[in-house]
Design a protein around this motif. Structure first.
Motif, mmCIF file in Angstrom:
data_model
loop_
_atom_site.group_PDB
_atom_site.id
_atom_site.type_symbol
_atom_site.label_atom_id
_atom_site.label_comp_id
_atom_site.label_asym_id
_atom_site.label_seq_id
_atom_site.Cartn_x
_atom_site.Cartn_y
_atom_site.Cartn_z
ATOM 1 N N GLN A 165 0.840 -1.201 0.000
ATOM 2 C CA GLN A 165 0.000 0.000 0.000
ATOM 3 C C GLN A 165 0.872 1.246 0.000
ATOM 4 N N TYR A 166 1.902 1.253 0.842
ATOM 5 C CA TYR A 166 2.798 2.403 0.927
ATOM 6 C C TYR A 166 3.551 2.614 -0.383
ATOM 7 N N ASP B 298 -5.079 6.536 13.492
ATOM 8 C CA ASP B 298 -4.675 5.588 14.536
ATOM 9 C C ASP B 298 -3.191 5.250 14.525
ATOM 10 N N ARG B 299 -2.388 5.978 13.720
ATOM 11 C CA ARG B 299 -0.956 5.664 13.660
ATOM 12 C C ARG B 299 -0.191 6.831 13.057
ATOM 13 N N TYR B 300 1.128 6.801 13.228
ATOM 14 C CA TYR B 300 1.987 7.803 12.605
ATOM 15 C C TYR B 300 2.328 7.382 11.176
ATOM 16 N N LYS B 301 2.430 8.370 10.306
ATOM 17 C CA LYS B 301 2.781 8.112 8.914
ATOM 18 C C LYS B 301 3.925 9.034 8.498
ATOM 19 N N GLN C 24 10.815 4.228 16.399
ATOM 20 C CA GLN C 24 10.177 3.419 17.440
ATOM 21 C C GLN C 24 8.670 3.661 17.469
ATOM 22 N N LYS C 25 8.273 4.928 17.378
ATOM 23 C CA LYS C 25 6.844 5.237 17.384
ATOM 24 C C LYS C 25 6.166 4.758 16.101
ATOM 25 N N MET C 26 6.878 4.862 14.977
ATOM 26 C CA MET C 26 6.309 4.389 13.725
ATOM 27 C C MET C 26 5.973 2.904 13.804
ATOM 28 N N MET D 297 3.306 18.226 11.944
ATOM 29 C CA MET D 297 4.389 17.281 11.714
ATOM 30 C C MET D 297 5.378 17.315 12.879
ATOM 31 N N ILE D 298 5.970 16.162 13.158
ATOM 32 C CA ILE D 298 7.017 16.075 14.167
ATOM 33 C C ILE D 298 8.186 15.284 13.577
#
Length: 277
Positions: free
Chosen positions: A18-19, A195-198, A217-219, A211-212
Motif C-alpha cells: 500500500q505504501y 490511529d498511527r503515525y505516517k 520506534q513510534k512508527m 508534523m514532528i
C-alpha cells in the motif's frame, strides 16, 4: 504463536504494498464487491495448485462446480466483510481463512501458512542461520522480501539512529512497520493520522496536520487501539490510555497523546479496561 507471526507478516506485506503503491485498485480501498472482483482477477491471472487449500477453506469445496471461478462469481459478498475488517485494523483476531485469502490476493510468499512454517523450521534448524542472517539479512534472506524479522527491524532502527547523529541524509532507507521509509534531506518527519503515525516530507504541507521529527520506534510500536472489545486482563501492562473530556482512548505504547501532547498516557489498569473497553 507461529500463526500469529505469519498473520503479522501478511498484514505488514499488505501495508508495504500500500505504501509503495503496488496494490490493485480493488485492494487500496476494499469493499465486499471489490474483493470478489479482485478474486476473479487473481484466479485468472495466476492460478496455482498450492492455493487450492486456501480457496477451499474460504469458499468451500467445489462440489458440482467446474472450478473456483464460478463459485467466486456467485459467492455472497458478505463473506468478505471479516477480511475487510482485518485489512482495516478493525479486528486483531481474524479467522485463519481470512489471513490466507489476503496472502493469496497480494501474492505473499511463501504461502500458505503450512509451507511458511516448514520453511521457517528449516531455517531455524540450520546451524549457520544466524551467520547467514547477519551477512545477507539486510538485503534479502531465504524467504525473499516478505520476512520482517524483528531483530532485522531493530538493526535498521539502530542504524537509522546512528546515521542521524552524523548525517540523516547519508542513510537511504529504513524499515518501519514492515515497509520502507526513504530518508534523505527534507524527509525526516511524520504525522498522526487516525490511529498511527505516517511518514512525510518535512517540507511538505498538509492543512491542519502537525508534523514532528521522525521517530522509528513510534512508527513501529505506537498505535491507537480502535477495537477495544479485544482488550482483556492480558492487556494489563501492555496498553496505555488517556481520558480527555470523558473520552477514553487506548494505545499500544506509552508516551504522550498524539493529538494532545500535553497529556501523558497512563498504564491501563484492570478497572480501566473493564470499565471503558
Amino acid at each position: 504463536m507461529m500463526f500469529e507471526k505469519y498473520k503479522k507478516q501478511v498484514k505488514l506485506a499488505y501495508e508495504r504494498r500500500q505504501y509503495e503503491q503496488k496494490l490493485s485498485l480493488n485492494l487500496i480501498k476494499p469493499s465486499a464487491a471489490k474483493m470478489r472482483e479482485e478474486c476473479l482477477i487473481v484466479i485468472n491471472e495466476r492460478s496455482d495448485q498450492k492455493d487450492d487449500d486456501t480457496l477451499r477453506l474460504f469458499f468451500g469445496a467445489k462440489g458440482e462446480a467446474k472450478d473456483y471461478e464460478s463459485i467466486i462469481a456467485h459467492v455472497d459478498i458478505d463473506k468478505f466483510r471479516p477480511l475487510i475488517n482485518f485489512i482495516k485494523g478493525k479486528t486483531y483476531n481474524p479467522d485463519e481463512k481470512n489471513v490466507e485469502l489476503l496472502a493469496w490476493l497480494i501474492d505473499f510468499k511463501p504461502r500458505p501458512y503450512a509451507f511458511w512454517r516448514n520453511r521457517l523450521n528449516e531455517k531455524r534448524a540450520n546451524k549457520h542461520a544466524e551467520a547467514l542472517r547477519e551477512r545477507f539479512g539486510e538485503e534479502e534472506d531465504d524467504f525473499g522480501d516478505e520476512v520482517y524479522d524483528k531483530e532485522w527491524i531493530k538493526r535498521k532502527i539502530r542504524k537509522f539512529k546512528m546515521a542521524g547523529s552524523m548525517s540523516l541524509c547519508s542513510l537511504t532507507s529504513v524499515v518501519v512497520g514492515g515497509f520502507y521509509v526513504h530518508v534523505n534531506e527534507g524527509q525526516q518527519c511524520m504525522y498522526w493520522e487516525t490511529d498511527r503515525y505516517k511518514p512525510i516530507l518535512c517540507n511538505e504541507r498538509i492543512e491542519g496536520v502537525k508534523m514532528i521529527a521522525m521517530d522509528p520506534q513510534k512508527m513501529v510500536h505506537f498505535k491507537k487501539i480502535t477495537v477495544t472489545d479485544t482488550l482483556t486482563n492480558y492487556s494489563i501492562g501492555k496498553v496505555w490510555y488517556s481520558k480527555i473530556n470523558d473520552e477514553v482512548e487506548f494505545f499500544t505504547a506509552k508516551g504522550r497523546h498524539p493529538v494532545h501532547p500535553e497529556e501523558v498516557l497512563k498504564p491501563a489498569t484492570q478497572y480501566i479496561i473493564d470499565t471503558y473497553k
